[in-house]
Design a protein around this motif. Structure first.
Motif, mmCIF file in Angstrom:
data_model
loop_
_atom_site.group_PDB
_atom_site.id
_atom_site.type_symbol
_atom_site.label_atom_id
_atom_site.label_comp_id
_atom_site.label_asym_id
_atom_site.label_seq_id
_atom_site.Cartn_x
_atom_site.Cartn_y
_atom_site.Cartn_z
ATOM 1 N N ARG A 176 0.817 -1.198 -0.052
ATOM 2 C CA ARG A 176 0.016 0.087 0.059
ATOM 3 C C ARG A 176 0.747 1.337 -0.247
ATOM 4 O O ARG A 176 2.164 1.247 0.260
ATOM 5 C CB ARG A 176 -0.936 -0.104 1.160
ATOM 6 C CG ARG A 176 -2.039 -0.942 1.171
ATOM 7 C CD ARG A 176 -3.071 -1.110 2.233
ATOM 8 N NE ARG A 176 -4.100 -1.917 1.850
ATOM 9 C CZ ARG A 176 -4.819 -2.485 2.766
ATOM 10 N NH1 ARG A 176 -5.062 -1.893 4.053
ATOM 11 N NH2 ARG A 176 -5.819 -3.050 2.482
ATOM 12 N N ARG A 177 0.196 2.207 -0.448
ATOM 13 C CA ARG A 177 0.957 3.549 -0.552
ATOM 14 C C ARG A 177 2.164 3.766 -1.530
ATOM 15 O O ARG A 177 3.029 4.432 -1.331
ATOM 16 C CB ARG A 177 1.215 3.976 0.792
ATOM 17 C CG ARG A 177 0.171 4.085 1.966
ATOM 18 C CD ARG A 177 -0.770 4.961 1.829
ATOM 19 N NE ARG A 177 -0.456 6.222 1.771
ATOM 20 C CZ ARG A 177 -1.480 7.263 1.466
ATOM 21 N NH1 ARG A 177 -2.515 7.108 1.265
ATOM 22 N NH2 ARG A 177 -0.871 8.525 1.416
ATOM 23 N N LYS A 178 2.009 2.615 -2.650
ATOM 24 C CA LYS A 178 2.936 2.520 -3.590
ATOM 25 C C LYS A 178 2.676 2.851 -5.100
ATOM 26 O O LYS A 178 3.004 2.535 -5.889
ATOM 27 C CB LYS A 178 3.626 1.131 -3.524
ATOM 28 C CG LYS A 178 4.739 1.125 -2.076
ATOM 29 C CD LYS A 178 4.929 -0.372 -2.271
ATOM 30 C CE LYS A 178 5.642 -0.434 -0.815
ATOM 31 N NZ LYS A 178 6.496 -1.801 -0.878
ATOM 32 N N GLY A 179 1.294 3.456 -5.080
ATOM 33 C CA GLY A 179 0.468 3.679 -6.223
ATOM 34 C C GLY A 179 -0.125 2.552 -7.083
ATOM 35 O O GLY A 179 -0.345 2.549 -8.416
ATOM 36 N N VAL A 180 -0.130 1.365 -6.484
ATOM 37 C CA VAL A 180 -0.829 0.069 -6.743
ATOM 38 C C VAL A 180 -2.191 0.414 -7.302
ATOM 39 O O VAL A 180 -2.538 0.025 -8.487
ATOM 40 C CB VAL A 180 -0.705 -1.154 -6.242
ATOM 41 C CG1 VAL A 180 -1.416 -2.265 -6.488
ATOM 42 C CG2 VAL A 180 0.687 -1.438 -5.868
ATOM 43 N N ALA A 181 -3.158 0.796 -6.334
ATOM 44 C CA ALA A 181 -4.407 1.170 -6.570
ATOM 45 C C ALA A 181 -4.575 2.300 -7.923
ATOM 46 O O ALA A 181 -5.275 1.953 -8.668
ATOM 47 C CB ALA A 181 -5.198 1.505 -5.386
ATOM 48 N N SER A 182 -3.842 3.223 -7.800
ATOM 49 C CA SER A 182 -3.896 4.040 -8.848
ATOM 50 C C SER A 182 -3.621 3.715 -10.105
ATOM 51 O O SER A 182 -4.256 3.666 -11.058
ATOM 52 C CB SER A 182 -2.977 5.361 -8.617
ATOM 53 O OG SER A 182 -3.634 5.949 -7.347
ATOM 54 N N ALA A 183 -2.640 2.861 -10.253
ATOM 55 C CA ALA A 183 -2.140 2.210 -11.540
ATOM 56 C C ALA A 183 -3.303 1.379 -11.909
ATOM 57 O O ALA A 183 -3.650 1.307 -13.300
ATOM 58 C CB ALA A 183 -0.794 1.481 -11.334
ATOM 59 N N ASN B 136 -14.235 5.132 4.616
ATOM 60 C CA ASN B 136 -13.020 4.590 3.744
ATOM 61 C C ASN B 136 -12.558 6.044 3.150
ATOM 62 O O ASN B 136 -12.507 6.227 2.160
ATOM 63 C CB ASN B 136 -13.208 3.554 2.794
ATOM 64 C CG ASN B 136 -11.967 2.996 2.059
ATOM 65 O OD1 ASN B 136 -10.773 3.607 2.469
ATOM 66 N ND2 ASN B 136 -12.225 1.853 1.539
ATOM 67 N N LYS B 137 -11.386 6.756 4.061
ATOM 68 C CA LYS B 137 -11.185 8.101 3.760
ATOM 69 C C LYS B 137 -9.982 7.806 2.430
ATOM 70 O O LYS B 137 -9.952 8.718 1.802
ATOM 71 C CB LYS B 137 -10.703 8.809 4.748
ATOM 72 C CG LYS B 137 -11.693 9.185 5.889
ATOM 73 C CD LYS B 137 -12.817 10.052 5.350
ATOM 74 C CE LYS B 137 -13.940 10.205 6.383
ATOM 75 N NZ LYS B 137 -15.231 10.531 6.045
ATOM 76 N N ARG B 138 -9.379 6.817 2.717
ATOM 77 C CA ARG B 138 -8.227 6.485 1.961
ATOM 78 C C ARG B 138 -8.726 6.350 0.477
ATOM 79 O O ARG B 138 -7.927 7.077 -0.461
ATOM 80 C CB ARG B 138 -7.058 5.498 2.135
ATOM 81 C CG ARG B 138 -6.323 5.689 3.212
ATOM 82 C CD ARG B 138 -5.351 4.605 3.418
ATOM 83 N NE ARG B 138 -4.412 4.901 4.465
ATOM 84 C CZ ARG B 138 -3.547 4.068 5.144
ATOM 85 N NH1 ARG B 138 -3.577 2.747 4.665
ATOM 86 N NH2 ARG B 138 -2.669 4.312 6.078
ATOM 87 N N MET B 139 -9.785 5.472 0.274
ATOM 88 C CA MET B 139 -10.246 5.128 -0.932
ATOM 89 C C MET B 139 -11.098 6.608 -1.642
ATOM 90 O O MET B 139 -10.765 7.085 -2.773
ATOM 91 C CB MET B 139 -11.417 4.134 -1.132
ATOM 92 C CG MET B 139 -11.601 3.830 -2.250
ATOM 93 S SD MET B 139 -10.268 3.140 -3.108
ATOM 94 C CE MET B 139 -10.898 2.713 -4.817
ATOM 95 N N GLN B 140 -11.605 7.364 -0.644
ATOM 96 C CA GLN B 140 -12.317 8.720 -1.252
ATOM 97 C C GLN B 140 -11.128 9.588 -1.716
ATOM 98 O O GLN B 140 -11.311 10.350 -2.618
ATOM 99 C CB GLN B 140 -12.844 9.353 0.109
ATOM 100 C CG GLN B 140 -14.347 8.553 0.155
ATOM 101 C CD GLN B 140 -14.826 9.091 1.778
ATOM 102 O OE1 GLN B 140 -15.057 10.351 1.892
ATOM 103 N NE2 GLN B 140 -15.224 8.286 2.493
ATOM 104 N N ASN C 244 -7.995 12.055 -6.138
ATOM 105 C CA ASN C 244 -6.780 12.351 -6.798
ATOM 106 C C ASN C 244 -6.828 11.913 -8.589
ATOM 107 O O ASN C 244 -6.300 12.502 -9.171
ATOM 108 C CB ASN C 244 -5.546 11.548 -6.114
ATOM 109 C CG ASN C 244 -5.223 11.925 -4.786
ATOM 110 O OD1 ASN C 244 -5.758 13.105 -4.330
ATOM 111 N ND2 ASN C 244 -4.658 11.296 -4.012
ATOM 112 N N LEU C 245 -7.666 10.827 -8.462
ATOM 113 C CA LEU C 245 -7.939 10.333 -10.073
ATOM 114 C C LEU C 245 -8.944 11.218 -10.602
ATOM 115 O O LEU C 245 -9.302 10.908 -11.993
ATOM 116 C CB LEU C 245 -8.041 8.826 -10.163
ATOM 117 C CG LEU C 245 -6.980 7.999 -9.433
ATOM 118 C CD1 LEU C 245 -7.546 6.570 -9.501
ATOM 119 C CD2 LEU C 245 -5.870 8.190 -10.301
#
Length: 143
Positions: free
Chosen positions: A76-83, A105-109, A114-115
């Motif tokens: 996590r926090r390495k850009g995997v979900a964004s990619a 789920n604040k991180r997903m929000q 960001n996207l």
């Protein structure tokens, strides 16, 4: 080096292991298997392991829907979900892509923000006391 590719049945056990590590049980095994069989699962492959995966559908009121994004806790926090999400946005078959997350789920929000996703609505009563927020982004649909 890392890349995103379509998951195959040979990846099922690894993806289920990652999912179990995140949610604590094997309740989504059949869902993951079905998504792989229907070619609705992308995975993020790093040089030495699978770091995460994304499930999608194309039947959310006629639009694409990202139904699940799971990232191995150590990745996590390495850009995997964004990619994963960016890759899916480029292959989406509809002009809009929807997704959702719980209000808690604040991180997903933040990732949606960001996207460039925008809030599109709220569904109450799915998880008691934790409304589901629906997000949408314009996509570049592939014919």
């Amino acid at each position: 080096m890392s890349h995103i590719k379509e998951a195959r049945m040979e990846h099922l056990q690894v993806l289920c292991t990652i999912d179990q590590e995140v949610i604590g049980d094997a309740s989504r095994t059949e869902e993951i298997q079905q998504a792989i069989e229907e070619k609705r699962c992308l995975l993020y492959q790093s040089t030495d392991n699978i770091a995460g995966f994304l499930l999608f559908t194309n039947d959310f009121f006629g639009y694409s829907f990202i139904s699940l994004v799971i990232v191995k806790p150590s990745e996590r926090r390495k850009g995997v979900a964004s990619a994963l999400m960016k890759a899916y946005m480029q292959m989406a078959k509809t002009s809009k892509v929807f997704s959702s997350t719980n209000q808690s789920n604040k991180r997903m929000q933040q990732l949606f923000h960001n996207l460039g996703f925008v809030k599109s609505g709220v569904i109450d009563n799915l998880d008691e006391g934790d409304p589901e927020i629906i997000y949408m982004k314009q996509a570049s649909p592939q014919a």
